[in-house]
Structures are given as structure tokens and as C-alpha cells.
Design an enzyme around this catalytic site. Sequence first.
Site, PDB file in Angstrom:
ATOM      1  N   ASP A 354      -6.580  67.685  16.080  1.00 26.76           N
ATOM      2  CA  ASP A 354      -6.732  69.122  16.279  1.00 26.76           C
ATOM      3  C   ASP A 354      -5.392  69.820  16.055  1.00 26.76           C
ATOM      4  O   ASP A 354      -4.345  69.353  16.535  1.00 26.76           O
ATOM      5  CB  ASP A 354      -7.234  69.376  17.707  1.00 26.76           C
ATOM      6  CG  ASP A 354      -7.404  70.844  18.024  1.00 26.76           C
ATOM      7  OD1 ASP A 354      -8.251  71.481  17.389  1.00 26.76           O
ATOM      8  OD2 ASP A 354      -6.677  71.343  18.907  1.00 26.76           O
ATOM      9  N   GLU A 390      -6.674  68.506  11.034  1.00 23.43           N
ATOM     10  CA  GLU A 390      -7.023  69.919  10.963  1.00 23.43           C
ATOM     11  C   GLU A 390      -5.721  70.601  10.558  1.00 23.43           C
ATOM     12  O   GLU A 390      -4.815  70.761  11.394  1.00 23.43           O
ATOM     13  CB  GLU A 390      -7.524  70.455  12.308  1.00 23.43           C
ATOM     14  CG  GLU A 390      -7.932  71.920  12.227  1.00 23.43           C
ATOM     15  CD  GLU A 390      -8.303  72.511  13.588  1.00 23.43           C
ATOM     16  OE1 GLU A 390      -9.160  73.407  13.624  1.00 23.43           O
ATOM     17  OE2 GLU A 390      -7.722  72.092  14.614  1.00 23.43           O
TER      18      GLU A 390
END
Length: 715
Positions: A354, A390
Amino acid sequence: MTKYVPTHVSGLEVWPGKAYPLGANYDGFGTNFAVFSEVAQRVELCLFDADGVETRVTLPEVDGFVWHGYLPNTQPGQLYGYRVHGPNDPATGSRCNPSKLLVDPYAKAINGYFDWQQSLFGYNFGDPDSRNDEDSAHAMPKSVVINPFFDWGTDRAPKRGYADTVIYEAHIKGLTQNHPHIPKGIRGTYSAIAHPVIIDHLKSLGVTAIELMPVHHFANDAVLIERGLSNYWGYNTIGYFAPDSKYSASSTPGGQVQEFKAMVRALHEAGIEVILDVVYNHTAEGNHLGPTLSFRGIDNAAYYRLVDDDKRYHMDYTGTGNSLNVGNPHALQLIMDSLRYWVTEMHVDGFRFDLAATLAREFYDVDRLSAFFELVQQDPTVSQVKLIAEPWDVGPGGYQVGNFPPQWTEWNGKYRDTVRDFWRGEAASLGEFAYRISGSADLYEATARRPVASINFVTAHDGFTLHDLVSYNEKHNEANGENSNDGESHNRSWNCGVEGLSSDPEVNALRGRQQRNFITTLLLSQGVPMISHGDELGRTQQGNNNGYCQDNALTWVDWDNADTALQAFTESVSALRAAHPVFRRKRFFTGLPVRRRGSEGLPDISWFRHDGSEMSDEDWDSGFGRSIAVYLNGHGIPDLGPRGQRVVDDSFVMCFNAHHEPIDFILPPKEFGTSWQPVVDTAAGPGEVAEAAPAKAADPVRVEARAMVVLRAVD
């Protein structure tokens, strides 16, 4: 040789133990405890019995800033925490306070919940410069000594290549909570993911890897609890080694570890890999006004990026209040130890990072060669699993799609945006669309990566579901209690003429067609496709594009009202991808547009206008094109099979029509193929494609408005 005399504290025998490994580690006789803190002057290990009675033991040794001790006869299930004595001077970045019980950063399991009250904070509410010395133990969850032993049987990692991978992003509870064939007692848990009905569903879709939204133990935000909501997604980590107990059917402290391992074993038996969505960019402790739960009270300056000229404040590249200090070797060690643990002990097959750009901020700018990436590159364990970034954060220069090191793959946000724009009829360059569906060579080829570096997706947990993408122009996040100010406002969505639920059969037919367009484009693009859970079932969140706080029926998959026709369609297109390596190339095509002719006399890829002529430079640059056809040469695959054999496949033509009227596409001339059999038509009803007659070279093929047709060469 000096003889060691055991120290007895509160009736407990304490040995020196070892400084490594960090955490609480049971060896069959007792447990070694070790915790890092460079600023600590003394560290107390706090043991709790079933009644919550606390016994404190001062760790007797410190080596290299690691405080440690060994307690014989301390068994799995023991609840514990730490109290750190040291400086408390926020202006210099130190926030030690022994009145605050702290979660072990290396805890393998965590039991209980945070009771958000004054005692969890190091200052008095309303006076950030004050010091609060209320004891927090009663309001804190406890770390758990776990049993590390597990019968893995014959478990083996599937180790499937990226080119053969189909990823399914899923929330453990959201996917399973409403499934009627899963026993109620295990719905929403690791055991539910391992249930045969879920595994059968994944296999029917051709899924080879399930990407689980955060399972690291996370805190439920106080502000959400006050609004009657909860942190559903879980991007609020406090325990990087601990599978969250909220997803466990076990009531035994530490039982979640055994249950998680059993889930992985069951998925592996089905040939499905397990990828974890991990949040190493920030923690649940927030900014300087946040609670003291773990890292802040152990060594605030080591674990967090602080503002250089005022260390009472935290740098925030994540939008959550803090950022882990990847420039500190001990914070880096935490991340790497955690990754290795999940691979070696929990048998997971990869990670999706993330806000991964944050991990590259060794100093200020995003640095592709930061220490974190160097450590991953040389690590013999972590470097061998799937690594998905990401590739952005909220800091300056944080959008880094295409800029990660060669070993990494990336969520391709440009793929998502371009494909959405094309199918909603947005005026855009056809060249951009062609790049995205052919593997995004413009993003990855220059760094020696291949098409599989692109994790293609149209939807994910963050944003509209696929159903809502074609049903709403605007977000409808009122239920989140933020006046719909949360969530992305520019969704590149199109509601097909009516906002939200519609009884108009034409509108609903168009929405169904658009969903099939997206699914077909996704599954037949070069790269690695990722399906967001429930999209194949028509899952809706009623226009809410930010379900992070909705742990309820709004976000859970509604299995009773699943769109079974869409599910069957998705299964058929996924099977087409699996059967034909021309859709799963490991190398880029030779160029766009293709000019060079290969040994077979045909290019590996050619692009055509709807009138059958090959695309010209002017066509690529036009800003209004809404239709294109592409020829994929099954004899132009440069990849070799696992035993060195040449890979040969059928050839295909894919016709895309995002125009609002039907278009007759003229098929390529006969040198490309003399006969073409339709295999996918997103405007056709069930069974119609199988009954369609083959078309001849240079014949017209009708592609309905906003539809897509795929044809296979049969000569």
C-alpha cells in the site's frame, strides 16, 4: 566461565536470553522476549493472567539496543506487553512513558481491542503540551505468545508465473459474511476463505491468486466508532506479524495464527496463491496527537519520520498522520523481518504494498534505489515472491507508475483510467488505449521489465464497484458521515443515462454490456488481470465509492442476489485467456504501430481502423477515435515453453466499439486469416456466440453500439 545465577522477580525465574530473534519466541520449554529501543533506560515485560492481573519483570540484558530476557515455563497463550522507561521530551522526538502499556512490534498475535479513552494518550485532552500518566493497561489489547508449530503436511507454494496469474482482490469478511452455504459460525473468517464453496468459486473464475486486503492486526479508529462505524478495510496496522483476530473463528488467544495457516494450506492445495495487502507506510498511532500504543512509546524517533526542525511533529506522506522511518535501520529491519516471517512461517506467496512510494522516501524525494529496495533485491526469501506496488503516495512527486525497480510489478493506474475513459466514450488518444491493452510497453520496457509488470485493473476496493461504475456519475457517500466529502470525485464513470437504480430495460441492458466490455478488456489485455471481489457477481455499494468504514451489508457480497449470467460470462472469458497464450505473452510486441514483418510474413500485432485499413500515424493521434481492431498473431509469440519448445497459438482479432451506434468492422485481408469464428460478443445473449457462423477475410462483422467482439482464426 562465569556461572549465571537466575534472577527472581515476583516469583518468576528470569534468564538473560538472547537479543535475536526479536519478539516473543517459544522454544518448547520457555519463551525468549526481545524488544528494540535505542532511547530506553529500562524495559519492563508485563505478563497478564486470565483475570488481567499484571506481573512486571525487568528485562535483565541489553545488547545493541535490544532488551531481552528468557522466562522458562512461559507457554503459548501467555498475554504480555511492555513498559518503556526513558526520556519524554516531544520537542526532541522522545515520547517514552512507562504508564502506557505497549504492544510488542514483533507480536505474533494480539488479543483484545483498544478501548479509546484518555489513558491511551500521552497528553491530557485539550492540552497537547501536557503529560498524562494514567495507566493504560486496562484499555489495551495484549500481545500473545504463540505456538509456532503447525502441521503443514505436504504444503508447497504454487509458484505460478506472472503471465499465468489471475488475481482476485478480496476482503475476508466482505467476501464470506453473507454466503448462505458457509456455516454461520465461521463466516467472515480465515476459515470461511478456506471453505470449499469459496475455493470452488475462485477456481471457476480461473483465479490463481487471492489478494487479501489487510490482515495484519489493525486498530479500529476512535473517530469511526464515535460515528457508529468501523474501520472495515484495515489500513491502520499496529501489528506487522499478527494476523488480525477479528477474522478468526477461534476464541483461544493465538488461535488466529493456526487458523490463518490452515487457510493458506487449503488454498495451496487448490493451486491458489495467497498475496497480502500490507501497510508498511504508516501505523495506527497517527500524528503527534495520536495514542501511545506501541512504536511511539518504544522509540518514536527510530520508527517514525519526524519533521527535521521540530521533532514533536511527524512527516505525513500517507495522509494518515505518520510515515514509518524507512531511513532507520531498525525500522527497515522490522519491515524485512515481517516480510520474511509471512513467507517462511505463514507460507504466503507475495505482497501488495500500500502506498509503496512512501517506502522509497529514504530522505525526501522518492528514490527508486532506496535502502528498502536494495534490501528486498538481495534478500533470498523476499526477492523470490510476488512483489506488487501501489506506486503512489500523497507526498510531492508521489505518483510513480512505471518507476519501480525491475523485480517489481505495479498496480497500473494508467490502465484503469484509460480503459474507463475509452468505454465511457471519452475523447482520448487511441494510442493510449492501445498501449494499455498491449502491456504498457511505454511504462515498463525501458526498465527491462515485461508486460507482466503491469497489474491491470478496472476497479479495486478503493472506488466504485464495476456495477456502480456503469450506474453512477457521482459518488453517494452520505452513509460515511462526512457529507460526501470523502472518496474520489473524478471517477471516470458513466451511469448510462440514469443515476443509480433504474427500471428501464434499455438502460440495464447497456449497463450489463458495459460490464462485459470491461471484464473482456481486462481479461484479454496483456499483463496480469486483477478482479475486484464481487464484480463478477454484479456487486453494488449503491454509489458509495469509499466503503472503508462500512462493515455491513453495503460492502458485503450479496450472494443471494448475484448476477449469475455475469458470473458465467466472466468464467468463459477467463477460460479463453487460460487456453490461449497469445493473451498471456511474456514479452512485449515489436512496436506500435507494427511496421516490421516477422518470419511468418505477418507482424505479431497489427492495428486496424473499422474500415479494414491499418492504422496510420494520423489515426493514432486523433482525439476522437472510439473504435479500433487489433490482430494478435498466434505464430508470433517469442516465448518458449518450460522445456524450451516453441509456443504456438491461434490468432485472434478483437474489435472494440465505444461509439453510441453499431459499426461494421471489416476483417483483415486473407493473409491474416481466411476464416474467423466469433468467440466473444459482449452484446450477444447466452449461447448466441456459440451458434454464430464464421466470417471470411475482409468480410464485415457487426459490432453493436458500445460492445466488443473477439474472433478466432479457424483456417
